[in-house]
Write a protein that holds these residues in place. Structure first.
Motif, PDB file in Angstrom:
ATOM      1  N   ASN A 125      -0.345   2.954   1.242  1.00  0.00           N
ATOM      2  CA  ASN A 125      -1.527   3.689   0.787  1.00  0.00           C
ATOM      3  C   ASN A 125      -2.204   4.508   1.874  1.00  0.00           C
ATOM      4  O   ASN A 125      -3.371   4.858   1.753  1.00  0.00           O
ATOM      5  CB  ASN A 125      -2.543   2.717   0.167  1.00  0.00           C
ATOM      6  N   VAL A 126      -1.491   4.739   2.945  1.00  0.00           N
ATOM      7  CA  VAL A 126      -2.099   5.574   3.974  1.00  0.00           C
ATOM      8  C   VAL A 126      -1.353   6.893   4.093  1.00  0.00           C
ATOM      9  O   VAL A 126      -0.133   6.956   3.920  1.00  0.00           O
ATOM     10  CB  VAL A 126      -2.122   4.889   5.360  1.00  0.00           C
ATOM     11  N   LYS A 127      -2.115   7.897   4.359  1.00  0.00           N
ATOM     12  CA  LYS A 127      -1.539   9.226   4.531  1.00  0.00           C
ATOM     13  C   LYS A 127      -1.012   9.341   5.954  1.00  0.00           C
ATOM     14  O   LYS A 127      -1.623   8.827   6.894  1.00  0.00           O
ATOM     15  CB  LYS A 127      -2.618  10.273   4.265  1.00  0.00           C
ATOM     16  N   LYS A 128       0.105  10.028   6.075  1.00  0.00           N
ATOM     17  CA  LYS A 128       0.660  10.272   7.407  1.00  0.00           C
ATOM     18  C   LYS A 128       0.711  11.776   7.655  1.00  0.00           C
ATOM     19  O   LYS A 128       0.448  12.562   6.765  1.00  0.00           O
ATOM     20  CB  LYS A 128       2.072   9.694   7.499  1.00  0.00           C
ATOM     21  N   TRP A 165      -3.419  16.034  10.343  1.00  0.00           N
ATOM     22  CA  TRP A 165      -4.750  15.857   9.759  1.00  0.00           C
ATOM     23  C   TRP A 165      -5.249  17.190   9.197  1.00  0.00           C
ATOM     24  O   TRP A 165      -5.093  18.240   9.808  1.00  0.00           O
ATOM     25  CB  TRP A 165      -5.719  15.355  10.815  1.00  0.00           C
ATOM     26  N   SER A 166      -5.897  17.091   8.045  1.00  0.00           N
ATOM     27  CA  SER A 166      -6.489  18.297   7.459  1.00  0.00           C
ATOM     28  C   SER A 166      -7.865  18.517   8.087  1.00  0.00           C
ATOM     29  O   SER A 166      -8.477  17.582   8.608  1.00  0.00           O
ATOM     30  CB  SER A 166      -6.635  18.127   5.948  1.00  0.00           C
ATOM     31  N   LYS A 213      -7.835   8.015   3.718  1.00  0.00           N
ATOM     32  CA  LYS A 213      -6.609   7.255   3.495  1.00  0.00           C
ATOM     33  C   LYS A 213      -5.725   7.355   4.728  1.00  0.00           C
ATOM     34  O   LYS A 213      -4.621   7.900   4.705  1.00  0.00           O
ATOM     35  CB  LYS A 213      -5.881   7.792   2.272  1.00  0.00           C
ATOM     36  N   ARG A 214      -6.288   6.830   5.786  1.00  0.00           N
ATOM     37  CA  ARG A 214      -5.570   6.865   7.064  1.00  0.00           C
ATOM     38  C   ARG A 214      -5.581   5.482   7.683  1.00  0.00           C
ATOM     39  O   ARG A 214      -6.483   4.687   7.449  1.00  0.00           O
ATOM     40  CB  ARG A 214      -6.258   7.834   8.026  1.00  0.00           C
ATOM     41  N   GLU A 243     -10.379  16.079   6.699  1.00  0.00           N
ATOM     42  CA  GLU A 243     -10.297  14.732   7.289  1.00  0.00           C
ATOM     43  C   GLU A 243     -10.932  14.721   8.670  1.00  0.00           C
ATOM     44  O   GLU A 243     -11.686  13.794   9.019  1.00  0.00           O
ATOM     45  CB  GLU A 243      -8.831  14.291   7.384  1.00  0.00           C
TER      46      GLU A 243
END
Length: 359
Positions: A11-14, A17-18, A48-49, A21
């Motif tokens: 459940n974490v974004k990889k 980075w935007s 979600k990091r 975020e």
DNA sequence: AATATTTCCAACCGCCGAAGG
DNA sequence: TCCTTCGGCGGTTGGAAATAT
């Protein structure tokens, strides 16, 4: 069974980075701090990091006063000198360069600085002649090798076991709080002269082969310097001003183990220091585009490649460039007292270098 | 212009030590 | 003393950008 992951990987974004975020993380930390828990932070702010990812992003990119790229020659010198001295301890090196992150420096070293050194050394070797103007023969070439090779060798030595490093060189140590200095002195005076640090660090006649085997073994994944001295020193913060220091505060409580370390240095350490000085001089030449000759007289050819040894006594001052004058002088004067250096030690180190070159 | 190769760097991975229960 | 959690570190990787062919 492996270790539990630090976060729910599913459940974490990889990845990159935007800007959103970044803005979220930056705004939160600037207003509230990290809250002392990076792992919990992303959940708190709806990112979600992974917490580690947040930490890295903040430290390496979002934190104020971060500098990217555009390393100056002075910074190059500092990085190289420290790298020779302490190896790939990027966090310590970064502490000497305000605004630079360990990741940045690591990248810079791996992608540019190392090549810069290597490239110049190759060119230098290509033009190398000995002092009589005679082209070096292949043997001599192979033996003298490049400064970078010596650098690498030196680094391997240091990273595994060489006690004559930043960590054992009082001239290079961070300045201590007066209270800490006093404590060390007190503990030293209680010490009966036995030297556990050096016993661990120096090859003994009995374990010499083991030491060599260890030295030539490639570093394994995640291998770190498991030398207690190293970790002790890491607990002493380095300033961002370029001058190491040890600030007072709860995190800087002096560990009494520093006492034997200090004593070890007092008693024994000048040979490695001299090698280091020679290497640094050489490095300085490379970085400053000075022409060098690596032609070496063939007498005593076993050691002929190590012109750094021949340069001993000529460059010790270059070791102390980041230290305060008065303190450094007193410290280095101690460490240069060769009368206390065990002969076996010197011999052992030479042997290690020799063996490395004969491989 | 297209493709291949190299360079660069942000981010990830896994290990370690410290701290705390 | 052991176990777990967390922060920190250094090595490595993936992919975008730059450069070469």
């Amino acid at each position: 069974m492996g270790r539990a992951p630090c976060c729910d990987k599913a459940n974490v974004k990889k990845g990159p980075w935007s800007p959103e975020e970044d803005a979220t993380l930056k705004a939160y930390i600037e207003n509230n701090g990290t809250g002392g828990n990076w792992i919990a932070l992303p959940q708190k702010i709806g990112l979600k990091r992974c917490g580690k990812s947040c930490r890295l992003r903040w430290l390496n990119y979002l934190r104020p006063n971060i500098k990217h790229g555009g390393f100056t020659e002075e910074e190059d010198n500092i990085i190289c000198s420290l790298y020779i001295s302490i190896g790939s301890r990027w966090s310590i090196i970064a502490a000497q360069l305000p605004g630079r992150t360990d990741n940045d420096i690591k990248n810079y070293w791996n992608t540019r600085l190392k090549k810069k050194l290597l490239g110049r050394r190759k060119q230098s070797n290509f033009n190398a002649k000995d002092t009589n103007g005679i082209e070096e023969n292949s043997y001599s070439n192979a033996l003298s090798s490049s400064a970078l090779e010596r650098l690498q060798l030196h680094m391997q030595l240091q990273s595994l076991q060489n006690p004559f490093t930043f960590y054992n060189n009082p001239a290079l140590w961070p300045k201590l709080h007066p209270f800490q200095e006093k404590m060390i002195q007190g503990l030293q005076s209680l010490n009966d002269g036995s030297n556990p640090v050096m016993q661990n660090a120096l090859p003994s006649p009995h374990d010499e082969q083991g030491q060599k085997d260890e030295f030539y073994k490639p570093q394994q994944d995640g291998a770190k310097i498991n030398n207690p001295q190293v970790h002790l020193l890491e607990n002493i913060p380095l300033s961002n001003s370029g001058v190491p220091f040890a600030a007072s505060g709860s995190n800087n409580t002096m560990n009494s183990s520093l006492a034997p370390r200090a004593e070890a240095v007092e008693q024994t350490n000048n040979v490695g220091l001299q090698q280091l000085g020679a290497l640094q001089t050489e490095l300085d030449d490379i970085l400053n585009n000075r022409t060098m000759s690596y032609g070496v007289p063939q007498e005593d050819h076993d050691m002929a490649g190590f012109d750094c040894f021949k340069e001993m006594n000529s460059s010790k001052d270059s070791l102390i460039w980041w230290s305060n004058d008065s303190d450094t002088k007193s410290a280095s004067s101690n460490s240069w007292d060769s009368s206390t250096t065990p002969g076996l030690l010197t011999q052992g180190m030479f042997q290690d270098y020799e063996l490395g070159y004969s491989l």
